[in-house]
Design a protein around this motif. Structure first.
Motif, PDB file in Angstrom:
ATOM      1  N   THR A 203       0.809  -1.214   0.000  1.00 26.62           N
ATOM      2  CA  THR A 203       0.000   0.000   0.000  1.00 26.62           C
ATOM      3  C   THR A 203       0.850   1.275   0.000  1.00 26.62           C
ATOM      4  O   THR A 203       0.410   2.301  -0.496  1.00 26.62           O
ATOM      5  CB  THR A 203      -0.936   0.002   1.214  1.00 26.62           C
ATOM      6  OG1 THR A 203      -0.278  -0.683   2.273  1.00 26.62           O
ATOM      7  CG2 THR A 203      -2.224  -0.708   0.908  1.00 26.62           C
TER       8      THR A 203
ATOM      9  N   VAL B 222       1.566   5.298  -7.144  1.00 25.21           N
ATOM     10  CA  VAL B 222       0.457   6.110  -7.655  1.00 25.21           C
ATOM     11  C   VAL B 222       0.899   7.573  -7.775  1.00 25.21           C
ATOM     12  O   VAL B 222       0.571   8.256  -8.741  1.00 25.21           O
ATOM     13  CB  VAL B 222      -0.795   5.974  -6.753  1.00 25.21           C
ATOM     14  CG1 VAL B 222      -1.862   6.988  -7.131  1.00 25.21           C
ATOM     15  CG2 VAL B 222      -1.369   4.565  -6.857  1.00 25.21           C
TER      16      VAL B 222
ATOM     17  N   LYS C 115       1.855   3.146 -14.227  1.00 25.84           N
ATOM     18  CA  LYS C 115       0.751   2.274 -14.655  1.00 25.84           C
ATOM     19  C   LYS C 115       0.817   0.933 -13.929  1.00 25.84           C
ATOM     20  O   LYS C 115      -0.200   0.369 -13.537  1.00 25.84           O
ATOM     21  CB  LYS C 115       0.806   2.059 -16.168  1.00 25.84           C
ATOM     22  CG  LYS C 115       0.402   3.279 -16.963  1.00 25.84           C
ATOM     23  CD  LYS C 115       0.073   2.901 -18.410  1.00 25.84           C
ATOM     24  CE  LYS C 115      -0.218   4.134 -19.250  1.00 25.84           C
ATOM     25  NZ  LYS C 115       1.015   4.863 -19.661  1.00 25.84           N
TER      26      LYS C 115
ATOM     27  N   LEU D 247      -0.663   1.458 -10.531  1.00 32.67           N
ATOM     28  CA  LEU D 247      -2.115   1.636 -10.604  1.00 32.67           C
ATOM     29  C   LEU D 247      -2.808   0.295 -10.777  1.00 32.67           C
ATOM     30  O   LEU D 247      -3.793   0.002 -10.095  1.00 32.67           O
ATOM     31  CB  LEU D 247      -2.481   2.590 -11.756  1.00 32.67           C
ATOM     32  CG  LEU D 247      -2.178   4.068 -11.485  1.00 32.67           C
ATOM     33  CD1 LEU D 247      -2.275   4.881 -12.772  1.00 32.67           C
ATOM     34  CD2 LEU D 247      -3.138   4.643 -10.457  1.00 32.67           C
ATOM     35  N   VAL D 248      -2.258  -0.539 -11.668  1.00 31.27           N
ATOM     36  CA  VAL D 248      -2.825  -1.879 -11.859  1.00 31.27           C
ATOM     37  C   VAL D 248      -2.690  -2.691 -10.570  1.00 31.27           C
ATOM     38  O   VAL D 248      -3.624  -3.389 -10.157  1.00 31.27           O
ATOM     39  CB  VAL D 248      -2.136  -2.604 -13.038  1.00 31.27           C
ATOM     40  CG1 VAL D 248      -2.591  -4.056 -13.116  1.00 31.27           C
ATOM     41  CG2 VAL D 248      -2.427  -1.883 -14.346  1.00 31.27           C
TER      42      VAL D 248
ATOM     43  N   VAL E 159      -2.549  -1.581  -7.466  1.00 28.31           N
ATOM     44  CA  VAL E 159      -3.485  -1.072  -6.455  1.00 28.31           C
ATOM     45  C   VAL E 159      -4.907  -1.541  -6.747  1.00 28.31           C
ATOM     46  O   VAL E 159      -5.613  -2.025  -5.862  1.00 28.31           O
ATOM     47  CB  VAL E 159      -3.441   0.475  -6.378  1.00 28.31           C
ATOM     48  CG1 VAL E 159      -4.589   1.006  -5.523  1.00 28.31           C
ATOM     49  CG2 VAL E 159      -2.111   0.940  -5.798  1.00 28.31           C
ATOM     50  N   VAL E 160      -5.330  -1.422  -8.001  1.00 32.20           N
ATOM     51  CA  VAL E 160      -6.682  -1.851  -8.371  1.00 32.20           C
ATOM     52  C   VAL E 160      -6.854  -3.346  -8.081  1.00 32.20           C
ATOM     53  O   VAL E 160      -7.879  -3.780  -7.550  1.00 32.20           O
ATOM     54  CB  VAL E 160      -6.971  -1.549  -9.863  1.00 32.20           C
ATOM     55  CG1 VAL E 160      -8.248  -2.236 -10.314  1.00 32.20           C
ATOM     56  CG2 VAL E 160      -7.061  -0.043 -10.080  1.00 32.20           C
ATOM     57  N   THR E 161      -5.803  -4.131  -8.398  1.00 29.04           N
ATOM     58  CA  THR E 161      -5.866  -5.578  -8.162  1.00 29.04           C
ATOM     59  C   THR E 161      -6.044  -5.887  -6.683  1.00 29.04           C
ATOM     60  O   THR E 161      -6.981  -6.581  -6.281  1.00 29.04           O
ATOM     61  CB  THR E 161      -4.585  -6.278  -8.677  1.00 29.04           C
ATOM     62  OG1 THR E 161      -4.394  -5.929 -10.037  1.00 29.04           O
ATOM     63  CG2 THR E 161      -4.691  -7.781  -8.530  1.00 29.04           C
TER      64      THR E 161
ATOM     65  N   LEU F 108      -6.818  -3.950  -4.161  1.00 29.58           N
ATOM     66  CA  LEU F 108      -8.000  -3.327  -3.565  1.00 29.58           C
ATOM     67  C   LEU F 108      -9.251  -4.148  -3.866  1.00 29.58           C
ATOM     68  O   LEU F 108     -10.057  -4.452  -2.986  1.00 29.58           O
ATOM     69  CB  LEU F 108      -8.140  -1.907  -4.122  1.00 29.58           C
ATOM     70  CG  LEU F 108      -8.863  -0.858  -3.295  1.00 29.58           C
ATOM     71  CD1 LEU F 108      -8.338  -0.822  -1.871  1.00 29.58           C
ATOM     72  CD2 LEU F 108      -8.699   0.519  -3.940  1.00 29.58           C
ATOM     73  N   PHE F 109      -9.400  -4.536  -5.136  1.00 29.28           N
ATOM     74  CA  PHE F 109     -10.577  -5.300  -5.550  1.00 29.28           C
ATOM     75  C   PHE F 109     -10.631  -6.654  -4.831  1.00 29.28           C
ATOM     76  O   PHE F 109     -11.661  -7.032  -4.265  1.00 29.28           O
ATOM     77  CB  PHE F 109     -10.554  -5.504  -7.075  1.00 29.28           C
ATOM     78  CG  PHE F 109     -11.666  -6.370  -7.585  1.00 29.28           C
ATOM     79  CD1 PHE F 109     -12.958  -5.876  -7.688  1.00 29.28           C
ATOM     80  CD2 PHE F 109     -11.430  -7.691  -7.931  1.00 29.28           C
ATOM     81  CE1 PHE F 109     -13.996  -6.685  -8.140  1.00 29.28           C
ATOM     82  CE2 PHE F 109     -12.456  -8.505  -8.389  1.00 29.28           C
ATOM     83  CZ  PHE F 109     -13.740  -7.994  -8.495  1.00 29.28           C
TER      84      PHE F 109
END
Lengths: 153, 185
Positions: B145, B153, B158, B161-162, B164-166, B168-169
């Motif tokens: 994180t 971030v 990129k 970002l990928v 973090v999205v991974t 987090l989801f």
């Protein structure tokens, strides 16, 4: 990084860590319950922590390379944090996501959690070292048995 | 002037503990990373400490690459612990009071030598098992994180970002399933 470190290198790292840890305490990220509340859509405050921090660091990452060539204490060039993308980012991110969602704890917040008095967090810290060791062992062996050394990131 | 109650009500539902403690804390986390970056050029992440510290006790080649940075990573982590302790000794103990800080009601407060400390109610097995997965995942996934989420971030990377999205989801799905199974806290 140059071998002869500036005498202020370590003190500066410590000061940065102190501010970082104080912020994690203040934001309640050192409390797994608060992170779990976010992940369960009960309190969206964590968004302000992550993006607040990213905006502050983002300003420095954008501005510093324009006003100076290198950092005063190391002589290192100012660069952004850009890591190459491969499927490890997805695989590792997913494994981390399961762990984060199960425990509500991530590395920096776990260190800070110890600081706010959360002795129980030693379970998580112990687990992190076990996990980091297991993947390190596994990847060391895989690289050793792999004839193509460029596959290691 | 009459304030429209709908956005206020929405804010109270989305942010039951207000936003100031989160925003102020987040700015400080960012500031800590900036202090280190401005002085040294290092975009610091917290999870590499795990591997770099293992290099003291293990000769696995995977850990040896962090030998040159392991000493300052220990200092960084010590700083994080002491910074959080400073928070506990001041704001958490009520020595410093500010309207920006809302204490919250989770976990359990206890006192040692006049310092108000806090302990989690989340069960040890969750922390241990989650910790193992965090240890594996952050290292394979090249960041956590703070590394991906704050420095990456902030760098508009990129990859980060990928990442973090991974996480987090997946974390949201995991936490929802665990809660639905009735595991609490």
């Amino acid at each position: 990084m140059s071998r002869d470190r500036h005498p202020l290198f370590m003190p500066l790292i410590l000061v940065g860590g102190l501010i970082f840890g104080f912020g994690l305490g203040f934001s309640q990220m050192a409390r797994p319950e608060v992170v779990l509340d976010f992940l369960q859509f009960e309190d969206f405050g964590l968004l302000f922590v992550m993006f607040g921090a990213a905006i502050v660091s983002g300003i420095a990452f954008a501005v510093m390379p324009r006003i100076r060539d290198s950092a005063p204490l190391t002589g290192d060039r100012y660069e952004r944090r850009l890591k190459p993308f491969d499927r490890n980012v997805l695989i590792g991110g997913a494994i981390f996501g399961v762990g984060w969602g199960l425990s509500g704890i991530c590395p920096g917040a776990a260190y800070a959690s110890l600081g706010v008095g959360n002795v129980t967090i030693l379970w998580a810290l112990g687990g992190m070292f076990v996990g980091a060791y297991l993947q390190g062992r596994w990847r060391s062996q895989r690289v050793a048995s792999n004839s193509d050394p460029t596959s290691a990131d | 002037m009459v304030v429209d109650p709908v956005p206020l009500q929405l804010a109270a539902e989305l942010f039951p503990n207000g936003i100031s403690r989160y925003a102020v804390g987040g700015l400080l986390v960012g500031l800590g990373a900036v202090v280190i970056y401005v002085g040294t050029g290092i975009p610091a992440g917290a999870s590499t400490f795990l591997e770099s510290t293992l290099s003291y006790v293990s000769d696995q080649p995977r850990f040896q690459r962090y030998v040159s940075s392991r000493d300052w990573r220990v200092v960084f982590t010590l700083g994080i612990i002491l910074g959080a302790l400073a928070f506990a000794a001041t704001v958490q103990s009520g020595v410093i009071t500010t309207s920006l800080y809302q204490p919250g009601t989770t976990g359990e407060l206890y006192e040692v030598g006049g310092v108000t400390l806090w302990s989690t109610g989340v069960q040890p097995w969750r922390l241990f098992l989650g910790g193992i997965l965090v240890g594996i995942g952050t290292r394979i996934g090249k960041g956590c994180t703070s590394g991906h989420g704050v420095c990456g971030v902030g760098s508009a990377s990129k990859t980060s970002l990928v990442g973090v999205v991974t996480f987090l989801f997946v974390a949201i799905v995991t936490a929802q399933i665990v809660a639905a199974l009735g595991v609490s806290p």
